[in-house]
Every structure is written in structure tokens, then in C-alpha cells.
Design a protein around this motif. Structure first.
Motif, PDB file in Angstrom:
ATOM      1  N   ALA A   1      42.897  -0.770  97.312  1.00  0.00           N
ATOM      2  CA  ALA A   1      42.971   0.093  96.137  1.00  0.00           C
ATOM      3  C   ALA A   1      43.112  -0.712  94.856  1.00  0.00           C
ATOM      4  O   ALA A   1      43.146  -0.133  93.755  1.00  0.00           O
ATOM      5  N   GLY A   2      43.200  -2.042  94.960  1.00  0.00           N
ATOM      6  CA  GLY A   2      43.316  -2.884  93.778  1.00  0.00           C
ATOM      7  C   GLY A   2      44.708  -2.906  93.184  1.00  0.00           C
ATOM      8  O   GLY A   2      44.871  -3.169  91.988  1.00  0.00           O
ATOM      9  N   ASN A   3      45.715  -2.622  93.988  1.00  0.00           N
ATOM     10  CA  ASN A   3      47.077  -2.554  93.489  1.00  0.00           C
ATOM     11  C   ASN A   3      47.898  -3.807  93.753  1.00  0.00           C
ATOM     12  O   ASN A   3      49.109  -3.756  93.751  1.00  0.00           O
ATOM     13  N   ILE A   4      47.225  -4.935  94.008  1.00  0.00           N
ATOM     14  CA  ILE A   4      47.925  -6.195  94.223  1.00  0.00           C
ATOM     15  C   ILE A   4      47.363  -7.219  93.238  1.00  0.00           C
ATOM     16  O   ILE A   4      46.148  -7.400  93.148  1.00  0.00           O
ATOM     17  N   ASP A   5      48.242  -7.870  92.516  1.00  0.00           N
ATOM     18  CA  ASP A   5      47.833  -8.914  91.580  1.00  0.00           C
ATOM     19  C   ASP A   5      47.826 -10.239  92.337  1.00  0.00           C
ATOM     20  O   ASP A   5      48.871 -10.785  92.664  1.00  0.00           O
ATOM     21  N   MET A   6      46.655 -10.756  92.663  1.00  0.00           N
ATOM     22  CA  MET A   6      46.521 -11.963  93.470  1.00  0.00           C
ATOM     23  C   MET A   6      46.643 -13.260  92.674  1.00  0.00           C
ATOM     24  O   MET A   6      46.487 -14.325  93.195  1.00  0.00           O
ATOM     25  N   ARG A   7      46.907 -13.147  91.383  1.00  0.00           N
ATOM     26  CA  ARG A   7      47.016 -14.367  90.577  1.00  0.00           C
ATOM     27  C   ARG A   7      48.193 -15.137  90.921  1.00  0.00           C
ATOM     28  O   ARG A   7      49.099 -15.390  91.152  1.00  0.00           O
TER      29      ARG A   7
END
Length: 74
Positions: free
Chosen positions: A68-74
Motif C-alpha cells: 500500500a506504500g505505507n513504509i518509508d524505505m529510506r
């Protein structure tokens, strides 16, 4: 829940307990099988069991959030 459901609850709980111990979230079955069947040392068997548990406990539940795009992988 009525009193008549208690046997079902106990049976389902026991079945889930056996299943959980076999898939790695408990080392009761997994660690000895790694030692005696696969020839790992106890330390490597414990580490492998922890890794398998991490997959199920951390990475599995994280997937819907990642999709869902709810994790900031930076």
C-alpha cells in the motif's frame, strides 16, 4: 460464547499450538529437527529458528503495508 463451545475452543487451541510449534515460532520441534535431521549445530539451529520466526512475525505482516506504500524505505 456458550458452555457448549468450550470443547471446540480447546481443540482448536491445541491444533494451533501444534501447528505453531511446527512452523518455527517455537523451537520445540524445529531446533531438534535441524540438529538431528540436517546436522546443524545447536547455535545454527537456534539462529535458523529465529530467522524463520522473524519471517512469519515481522516480514509477513509488513507486506500489506509495503504494497500500500505505507513504509518509508529510506
Amino acid at each position: 460464547m456458550t458452555v457448549t463451545h468450550w470443547p471446540l475452543v480447546v481443540m482448536v487451541g491445541m491444533a494451533l499450538g501444534v501447528l505453531v510449534s511446527m512452523v518455527g515460532t517455537s523451537g520445540a520441534v524445529l531446533i531438534p529437527s535441524h540438529i538431528f535431521v540436517f546436522g546443524l549445530t545447536q547455535i545454527k539451529a537456534q539462529g535458523t529458528a529465529l530467522f524463520i520466526a522473524a519471517i512469519q512475525v515481522w516480514f509477513g505482516p509488513m507486506l500489506p503495508y509495503a504494497r500500500a506504500g505505507n513504509i518509508d524505505m529510506r
